[in-house]
Design a protein around this motif. Structure first.
Motif, PDB file in Angstrom:
ATOM      1  N   ASN A 115       0.806  -1.312  -0.067  1.00  0.00           N
ATOM      2  CA  ASN A 115       0.035   0.188   0.145  1.00  0.00           C
ATOM      3  C   ASN A 115       0.837   1.075   0.108  1.00  0.00           C
ATOM      4  O   ASN A 115       0.467   2.202   0.487  1.00  0.00           O
ATOM      5  CB  ASN A 115      -0.972   0.227   1.136  1.00  0.00           C
ATOM      6  N   ILE A 116       2.149   1.209  -0.555  1.00  0.00           N
ATOM      7  CA  ILE A 116       2.834   2.332  -0.801  1.00  0.00           C
ATOM      8  C   ILE A 116       2.981   2.859  -2.194  1.00  0.00           C
ATOM      9  O   ILE A 116       3.420   2.106  -2.951  1.00  0.00           O
ATOM     10  CB  ILE A 116       4.315   2.067  -0.102  1.00  0.00           C
ATOM     11  N   ILE A 117       2.208   3.932  -2.513  1.00  0.00           N
ATOM     12  CA  ILE A 117       2.152   4.417  -3.750  1.00  0.00           C
ATOM     13  C   ILE A 117       2.604   5.927  -3.829  1.00  0.00           C
ATOM     14  O   ILE A 117       2.252   6.551  -2.832  1.00  0.00           O
ATOM     15  CB  ILE A 117       0.759   4.312  -4.255  1.00  0.00           C
ATOM     16  N   GLU A 118       3.439   5.874  -5.007  1.00  0.00           N
ATOM     17  CA  GLU A 118       3.981   7.319  -5.150  1.00  0.00           C
ATOM     18  C   GLU A 118       3.522   7.923  -6.360  1.00  0.00           C
ATOM     19  O   GLU A 118       3.495   7.409  -7.152  1.00  0.00           O
ATOM     20  CB  GLU A 118       5.305   7.535  -4.966  1.00  0.00           C
ATOM     21  N   PHE A 119       2.905   9.194  -6.355  1.00  0.00           N
ATOM     22  CA  PHE A 119       2.444  10.016  -7.479  1.00  0.00           C
ATOM     23  C   PHE A 119       3.394  11.302  -7.669  1.00  0.00           C
ATOM     24  O   PHE A 119       3.829  11.661  -6.689  1.00  0.00           O
ATOM     25  CB  PHE A 119       1.101  10.478  -7.439  1.00  0.00           C
ATOM     26  N   GLY A 120       3.507  11.794  -8.921  1.00  0.00           N
ATOM     27  CA  GLY A 120       4.256  13.021  -9.055  1.00  0.00           C
ATOM     28  C   GLY A 120       4.310  13.319 -10.694  1.00  0.00           C
ATOM     29  O   GLY A 120       3.935  12.764 -11.588  1.00  0.00           O
ATOM     30  N   LEU A 121       5.290  14.058 -10.893  1.00  0.00           N
ATOM     31  CA  LEU A 121       5.615  14.448 -12.320  1.00  0.00           C
ATOM     32  C   LEU A 121       7.172  14.685 -12.575  1.00  0.00           C
ATOM     33  O   LEU A 121       7.865  15.088 -11.606  1.00  0.00           O
ATOM     34  CB  LEU A 121       4.923  16.053 -12.388  1.00  0.00           C
ATOM     35  N   ARG A 122       7.391  14.030 -13.728  1.00  0.00           N
ATOM     36  CA  ARG A 122       8.678  13.911 -14.174  1.00  0.00           C
ATOM     37  C   ARG A 122       8.866  14.930 -15.429  1.00  0.00           C
ATOM     38  O   ARG A 122       8.191  14.890 -16.211  1.00  0.00           O
ATOM     39  CB  ARG A 122       9.002  12.671 -14.666  1.00  0.00           C
TER      40      ARG A 122
END
Length: 136
Positions: free
Chosen positions: A20-27
């Motif tokens: 349950n470790i999810i990372e979101f972001g922008l590259r």
């Protein structure tokens, strides 16, 4: 490719580390060219979800301030933001000639974009995409 401005690609991302470790972001990747228009190198910056949403608000505020300042006759607007992760964002716009610059630094990587309006559109699309990724 525009040798004076370079060009950049931006991709929203989702990384599932399991448990349950999810990372979101922008590259964001900026392609740098020589004056002759030949590929020189690339700069890559990763912006986490919280930083991305905050950057979206700050760029929006900056563009509103820019319009307000310029109506009042001010020539320049500046904003400088520092994040605990090491991300640094510097926004600058001028009235004459009308232009803007966004400088983003993180982990000794630097990225400069001359068109704040274009970057603002990319950031907005990334925010929308991250929200969509979180739902799915």
């Amino acid at each position: 490719p525009n040798p004076k401005q370079g060009s950049f690609n931006a991709n929203a991302y989702k990384i599932d580390y399991g448990d349950n470790i999810i990372e979101f972001g922008l590259r964001i990747e900026k392609i740098n060219y020589t004056v002759d228009g030949l590929y020189r190198d690339s700069d890559v910056i990763y912006i986490s979800e919280n930083e991305l949403f905050d950057l979206y608000e700050k760029i929006g505020d900056m563009m509103i301030k820019q319009n307000g300042d310029f109506k009042l006759g001010a020539n320049q607007s500046f904003r400088d933001y520092q994040y605990p992760s090491g991300l640094s964002i510097y926004l600058r716009s001028t009235k004459k000639p009308p232009w803007s610059t966004v400088s983003i630094s993180k982990n000794k990587q630097n990225l400069n974009v001359r068109n704040m309006g274009e970057l603002a559109q990319v950031i907005k699309k990334a925010v929308d995409k991250v929200k969509e990724l979180k739902i799915n």
